[in-house]
Design an enzyme around this catalytic site. Structure first.
Site, PDB file in Angstrom:
ATOM      1  N   ALA A  74      11.750  40.420  54.411  1.00 58.74           N
ATOM      2  CA  ALA A  74      10.898  39.339  54.953  1.00 58.74           C
ATOM      3  C   ALA A  74       9.623  39.889  55.561  1.00 58.74           C
ATOM      4  CB  ALA A  74      11.675  38.555  56.007  1.00 58.74           C
ATOM      5  N   ALA A  75       8.508  39.273  55.208  1.00 58.70           N
ATOM      6  CA  ALA A  75       7.212  39.678  55.765  1.00 58.70           C
ATOM      7  C   ALA A  75       6.182  38.615  55.422  1.00 58.70           C
ATOM      8  CB  ALA A  75       6.772  41.019  55.171  1.00 58.70           C
ATOM      9  N   THR A 116       5.459  49.027  51.806  1.00 57.20           N
ATOM     10  CA  THR A 116       4.411  49.016  50.791  1.00 57.20           C
ATOM     11  C   THR A 116       3.631  50.324  50.766  1.00 57.20           C
ATOM     12  OG1 THR A 116       2.263  47.994  50.290  1.00 57.20           O
ATOM     13  CG2 THR A 116       2.991  47.846  52.553  1.00 57.20           C
ATOM     14  N   ASP A 117       3.032  50.630  49.614  1.00 59.71           N
ATOM     15  CA  ASP A 117       2.181  51.826  49.510  1.00 59.71           C
ATOM     16  C   ASP A 117       0.876  51.670  50.297  1.00 59.71           C
ATOM     17  OD1 ASP A 117       0.911  49.960  47.869  1.00 59.71           O
ATOM     18  OD2 ASP A 117       0.798  51.261  46.111  1.00 59.71           O
ATOM     19  N   GLU A 118       0.566  50.425  50.704  1.00 60.27           N
ATOM     20  CA  GLU A 118      -0.707  50.209  51.401  1.00 60.27           C
ATOM     21  C   GLU A 118      -0.757  50.882  52.762  1.00 60.27           C
ATOM     22  OE1 GLU A 118      -2.253  46.338  51.633  1.00 60.27           O
ATOM     23  OE2 GLU A 118      -1.699  45.825  49.589  1.00 60.27           O
ATOM     24  N   TYR A 143      -2.653  43.266  57.444  1.00 59.09           N
ATOM     25  CA  TYR A 143      -1.348  43.274  56.763  1.00 59.09           C
ATOM     26  C   TYR A 143      -0.795  44.696  56.687  1.00 59.09           C
ATOM     27  CZ  TYR A 143       1.849  43.827  52.836  1.00 59.09           C
ATOM     28  OH  TYR A 143       2.914  44.204  52.048  1.00 59.09           O
ATOM     29  N   LYS A 147       2.550  46.434  58.450  1.00 58.81           N
ATOM     30  CA  LYS A 147       3.660  47.070  57.721  1.00 58.81           C
ATOM     31  C   LYS A 147       3.803  48.535  58.165  1.00 58.81           C
ATOM     32  CE  LYS A 147       5.934  45.665  54.823  1.00 58.81           C
ATOM     33  NZ  LYS A 147       7.214  44.896  54.805  1.00 58.81           N
ATOM     34  N   ASN A 172       2.130  47.750  43.694  1.00 64.90           N
ATOM     35  CA  ASN A 172       1.944  46.312  43.397  1.00 64.90           C
ATOM     36  C   ASN A 172       2.952  45.789  42.381  1.00 64.90           C
ATOM     37  OD1 ASN A 172      -0.750  47.127  44.508  1.00 64.90           O
ATOM     38  ND2 ASN A 172      -1.168  44.969  44.084  1.00 64.90           N
ATOM     39  N   LYS A 198     -11.323  35.026  38.770  1.00 64.37           N
ATOM     40  CA  LYS A 198     -12.218  35.468  39.847  1.00 64.37           C
ATOM     41  C   LYS A 198     -11.908  36.909  40.222  1.00 64.37           C
ATOM     42  CE  LYS A 198     -13.540  31.152  40.086  1.00 64.37           C
ATOM     43  NZ  LYS A 198     -14.552  30.784  39.099  1.00 64.37           N
ATOM     44  N   ARG A 266     -13.371  41.425  48.905  1.00 70.59           N
ATOM     45  CA  ARG A 266     -12.478  41.372  50.081  1.00 70.59           C
ATOM     46  C   ARG A 266     -13.031  42.332  51.138  1.00 70.59           C
ATOM     47  NH1 ARG A 266      -6.379  42.872  48.724  1.00 70.59           N
ATOM     48  NH2 ARG A 266      -6.208  40.646  48.282  1.00 70.59           N
TER      49      ARG A 266
HETATM   50  P1  NAD Z   1       6.484  36.917  49.723  1.00 71.65           P
HETATM   51  O1  NAD Z   1       5.347  36.549  50.614  1.00 71.65           O
HETATM   52  O2  NAD Z   1       6.538  36.390  48.344  1.00 71.65           O
HETATM   53  O3  NAD Z   1       7.872  36.522  50.412  1.00 71.65           O
HETATM   54  C1  NAD Z   1       8.125  36.753  51.765  1.00 71.65           C
HETATM   55  C2  NAD Z   1       9.392  35.985  52.150  1.00 71.65           C
HETATM   56  O4  NAD Z   1       9.654  36.258  53.544  1.00 71.65           O
HETATM   57  C3  NAD Z   1       9.264  34.474  52.013  1.00 71.65           C
HETATM   58  O5  NAD Z   1      10.418  33.931  51.417  1.00 71.65           O
HETATM   59  C4  NAD Z   1       9.120  33.993  53.450  1.00 71.65           C
HETATM   60  O6  NAD Z   1       9.611  32.680  53.672  1.00 71.65           O
HETATM   61  C5  NAD Z   1       9.934  35.037  54.198  1.00 71.65           C
HETATM   62  N1  NAD Z   1       9.514  35.137  55.597  1.00 71.65           N
HETATM   63  C6  NAD Z   1       8.248  35.289  56.076  1.00 71.65           C
HETATM   64  N2  NAD Z   1       8.258  35.304  57.432  1.00 71.65           N
HETATM   65  C7  NAD Z   1       9.559  35.196  57.805  1.00 71.65           C
HETATM   66  C8  NAD Z   1      10.220  35.186  59.052  1.00 71.65           C
HETATM   67  N3  NAD Z   1       9.526  35.278  60.204  1.00 71.65           N
HETATM   68  N4  NAD Z   1      11.565  35.072  59.086  1.00 71.65           N
HETATM   69  C9  NAD Z   1      12.272  34.958  57.931  1.00 71.65           C
HETATM   70  N5  NAD Z   1      11.700  34.953  56.717  1.00 71.65           N
HETATM   71  C10 NAD Z   1      10.365  35.087  56.644  1.00 71.65           C
HETATM   72  O7  NAD Z   1       6.492  38.505  49.747  1.00 71.65           O
HETATM   73  P2  NAD Z   1       6.857  39.532  48.580  1.00 71.65           P
HETATM   74  O8  NAD Z   1       5.643  39.785  47.795  1.00 71.65           O
HETATM   75  O9  NAD Z   1       8.094  39.088  47.926  1.00 71.65           O
HETATM   76  O10 NAD Z   1       7.138  40.839  49.453  1.00 71.65           O
HETATM   77  C11 NAD Z   1       8.438  41.071  49.989  1.00 71.65           C
HETATM   78  C12 NAD Z   1       8.422  42.403  50.732  1.00 71.65           C
HETATM   79  O11 NAD Z   1       8.056  43.452  49.858  1.00 71.65           O
HETATM   80  C13 NAD Z   1       7.442  42.460  51.899  1.00 71.65           C
HETATM   81  O12 NAD Z   1       8.032  43.198  52.948  1.00 71.65           O
HETATM   82  C14 NAD Z   1       6.248  43.209  51.329  1.00 71.65           C
HETATM   83  O13 NAD Z   1       5.537  43.886  52.343  1.00 71.65           O
HETATM   84  C15 NAD Z   1       6.944  44.175  50.391  1.00 71.65           C
HETATM   85  N6  NAD Z   1       6.148  44.638  49.245  1.00 71.65           N
HETATM   86  C16 NAD Z   1       5.523  43.737  48.430  1.00 71.65           C
HETATM   87  C17 NAD Z   1       4.824  44.203  47.306  1.00 71.65           C
HETATM   88  C18 NAD Z   1       4.133  43.236  46.353  1.00 71.65           C
HETATM   89  O14 NAD Z   1       3.466  43.690  45.438  1.00 71.65           O
HETATM   90  N7  NAD Z   1       4.272  41.933  46.504  1.00 71.65           N
HETATM   91  C19 NAD Z   1       4.764  45.575  47.048  1.00 71.65           C
HETATM   92  C20 NAD Z   1       5.399  46.470  47.917  1.00 71.65           C
HETATM   93  C21 NAD Z   1       6.100  45.990  49.005  1.00 71.65           C
HETATM   94  O1  DAU Z   2       0.361  47.650  46.959  1.00 70.55           O
HETATM   95  C1  DAU Z   2       1.377  46.791  47.365  1.00 70.55           C
HETATM   96  C2  DAU Z   2       0.788  45.484  47.857  1.00 70.55           C
HETATM   97  O2  DAU Z   2       0.346  44.781  46.702  1.00 70.55           O
HETATM   98  C3  DAU Z   2       1.789  44.653  48.655  1.00 70.55           C
HETATM   99  O3  DAU Z   2       2.103  45.332  49.835  1.00 70.55           O
HETATM  100  C4  DAU Z   2       1.215  43.279  48.990  1.00 70.55           C
HETATM  101  O4  DAU Z   2       2.202  42.475  49.616  1.00 70.55           O
HETATM  102  C5  DAU Z   2       0.763  42.610  47.701  1.00 70.55           C
HETATM  103  O5  DAU Z   2       0.143  41.372  47.994  1.00 70.55           O
HETATM  104  C6  DAU Z   2      -0.218  43.511  46.948  1.00 70.55           C
HETATM  105  O6  DAU Z   2      -1.444  43.665  47.705  1.00 70.55           O
HETATM  106  P1  DAU Z   2      -2.889  43.590  46.988  1.00 70.55           P
HETATM  107  O7  DAU Z   2      -3.884  43.212  48.016  1.00 70.55           O
HETATM  108  O8  DAU Z   2      -3.129  44.808  46.172  1.00 70.55           O
HETATM  109  O9  DAU Z   2      -2.583  42.362  45.957  1.00 70.55           O
HETATM  110  P2  DAU Z   2      -3.435  41.079  45.516  1.00 70.55           P
HETATM  111  O10 DAU Z   2      -2.654  40.420  44.457  1.00 70.55           O
HETATM  112  O11 DAU Z   2      -3.884  40.269  46.668  1.00 70.55           O
HETATM  113  O12 DAU Z   2      -4.736  41.739  44.859  1.00 70.55           O
HETATM  114  C7  DAU Z   2      -4.642  42.718  43.832  1.00 70.55           C
HETATM  115  C8  DAU Z   2      -6.060  43.223  43.544  1.00 70.55           C
HETATM  116  O13 DAU Z   2      -6.823  42.159  42.946  1.00 70.55           O
HETATM  117  C9  DAU Z   2      -6.844  43.633  44.781  1.00 70.55           C
HETATM  118  O14 DAU Z   2      -7.669  44.731  44.441  1.00 70.55           O
HETATM  119  C10 DAU Z   2      -7.698  42.409  45.103  1.00 70.55           C
HETATM  120  C11 DAU Z   2      -7.995  41.846  43.730  1.00 70.55           C
HETATM  121  N1  DAU Z   2      -8.155  40.379  43.619  1.00 70.55           N
HETATM  122  C12 DAU Z   2      -7.252  39.561  44.227  1.00 70.55           C
HETATM  123  C13 DAU Z   2      -7.347  38.186  44.102  1.00 70.55           C
HETATM  124  C14 DAU Z   2      -6.355  37.262  44.786  1.00 70.55           C
HETATM  125  C15 DAU Z   2      -9.179  39.855  42.832  1.00 70.55           C
HETATM  126  O15 DAU Z   2     -10.005  40.600  42.268  1.00 70.55           O
HETATM  127  N2  DAU Z   2      -9.275  38.504  42.694  1.00 70.55           N
HETATM  128  C16 DAU Z   2      -8.398  37.637  43.298  1.00 70.55           C
HETATM  129  O16 DAU Z   2      -8.524  36.418  43.119  1.00 70.55           O
END
Ligand code: NAD
Ligand code: DAU
Length: 327
Positions: A74-75, A116-118, A143, A147, A172, A198, A266
């Site tokens: 959760a995040a 996350t790698d971020e 963010y 993390k 990602n 975009k 951004r």
């Molecule tokens: P997401 O935003 O799709 O889902 C997050 C979930 O957490 C949702 O279901 C939300 O309701 C729940 N949540 C948020 N706040 C909460 C709270 N206070 N209590 C209980 N539940 C809560 O996120 P995601 O993309 O599935 O990411 C999940 C995890 O993986 C995160 O910890 C994120 O940092 C990590 N992560 C994501 C990516 C990516 O590319 N999306 C990559 C690496 C790590």
């Molecule tokens: O690296 C792991 C991370 O990847 C996770 O920790 C985050 O939860 C997840 O959201 C993701 O972060 P990013 O910021 O990299 O993902 P996002 O999809 O927001 O954007 C990916 C790239 O695309 C980034 O360089 C920004 C760019 N972007 C994003 C949007 C929404 C665009 O160029 N246009 C857009 O409309």
């Protein structure tokens, strides 16, 4: 597990149901990012949903006491939202993780923390290096700083209190059920709607893409075989710049590859992420199954084309939020 109704968390629930005989309780607040539909059809005797906040000790404590292990997904997860309002990121990602840590400490339960790698900041485009488990933390956005803070708490609870925890930092993710505010689903649903994709800034920014199924198999591997106190980086050698990804989406959807707009960048936009995942592969024997980004992306496009009823209710509000920022 926490966050099991989100994009990656729900993928992990399905993975556990398909590949283990574990019983799972999902604790999820069901924020805007959650989707109960992603958990539909799972066996009721194996998967239970509890709606609640990970920062609420009264909810977390008895649940942790009643389970063998906690996997913490959760995040608040979207960088752009953290630039608009950091407060829920601090509360959920830092206070929420603290609440989980205190419960696993009290009840002596195994924890896996998903990160996350971020947290490592970004790399130059021409840097031959990739992130490793030894790369110093250097987060850029609210963010990623939140993390990073949560990771530091986990490491401190391991060292100071002997909590039995592992940490993973993944790159990602892409795949079905990702909220349409994120890059890939936003562009796919834009094309479906006849809106030009975009691209922030120049589009040279590189992300290291991994299919969400591969993230799930890696987390299960770490849960089963990871060494307590260790961090594992998860990645699938999927570096692509955003320009390449937008052009590929347009081509796969039968459009002209140049049919996109450059929009406002951004703030603080990280340039490049890249994962060296040798430790996970060599020590624990994990490897990704989705080696071909183009076919994984084509399947993801098909999924959004056939699940319009799921994302349609959120499309106008999501685009209106971006339009306010010239994005
Ligand atoms: P997401 O935003 O799709 O889902 C997050 C979930 O957490 C949702 O279901 C939300 O309701 C729940 N949540 C948020 N706040 C909460 C709270 N206070 N209590 C209980 N539940 C809560 O996120 P995601 O993309 O599935 O990411 C999940 C995890 O993986 C995160 O910890 C994120 O940092 C990590 N992560 C994501 C990516 C990516 O590319 N999306 C990559 C690496 C790590
Ligand atoms: O690296 C792991 C991370 O990847 C996770 O920790 C985050 O939860 C997840 O959201 C993701 O972060 P990013 O910021 O990299 O993902 P996002 O999809 O927001 O954007 C990916 C790239 O695309 C980034 O360089 C920004 C760019 N972007 C994003 C949007 C929404 C665009 O160029 N246009 C857009 O409309």
């Amino acid at each position: 597990m926490t966050g099991g109704a989100g994009f990656i968390g729900s993928n992990f629930v399905h993975h556990l149901v398909d590949h283990t005989d574990l019983r799972i309780t999902v604790l999820d607040k069901l924020t805007y990012a959650a989707s109960k539909e992603s958990l539909a059809g799972l066996p009721e005797d194996r998967v239970q949903l509890v709606v609640g906040d990970i920062a609420d000790e009264d909810v977390v404590d008895p649940l942790v006491a009643a389970h063998d292990a906690v996997v913490h997904y959760a995040a608040e997860s979207h960088n752009d939202n953290s630039l608009n309002d950091p407060s829920p990121f601090i509360r959920t990602n830092i206070l929420g993780t603290y609440t989980i840590l205190e419960a696993v400490r009290k009840h002596d339960k195994r924890l896996h923390h998903v990160s996350t790698d971020e947290v490592y900041g970004d790399l130059e485009l021409d840097d031959p290096e990739r992130f490793t488990e030894d790369t110093p933390y250097n987060p850029s956005s609210p963010y990623s700083a939140s993390k990073a803070g949560s990771d530091h708490l986990v490491r401190a609870w391991v060292r100071s209190f002997g909590v039995r925890a592992t940490v993973s930092n993944c790159s990602n993710n892409y795949g079905p059920w990702q909220h349409i505010e994120k890059f890939i689903p936003r562009q796919i649903t834009n094309v479906i709607d006849g809106i030009r994709p975009k691209l922030y800034g120049s589009g040279e920014n590189v992300r290291d893409w991994i299919h969400a199924d591969d993230h799930s198999s890696a987390v299960l591997t770490i849960l089963e075989k990871g060494r307590i106190g260790e961090t594992y980086l998860i990645g699938a050698d999927g570096e692509k710049n955003n320009l390449e990804v937008v052009r590929l989406i347009l081509t796969l959807m039968g459009k002209d590859a140049d049919d996109f707009d450059h929009v406002n960048d951004r703030a603080g936009h990280d340039m490049r992420y890249a994962i060296e995942s040798g430790k996970l592969r060599q020590e624990l024997g994990w490897s990704p199954q989705f080696q071909d980004f183009e076919s994984g992306l084509a399947n993801t496009i098909k999924w959004y084309e056939t699940h319009e009823d799921w994302w349609r209710p959120h499309k106008d509000a999501t685009e209106a939020k971006y339009a306010e920022k010239g994005q």
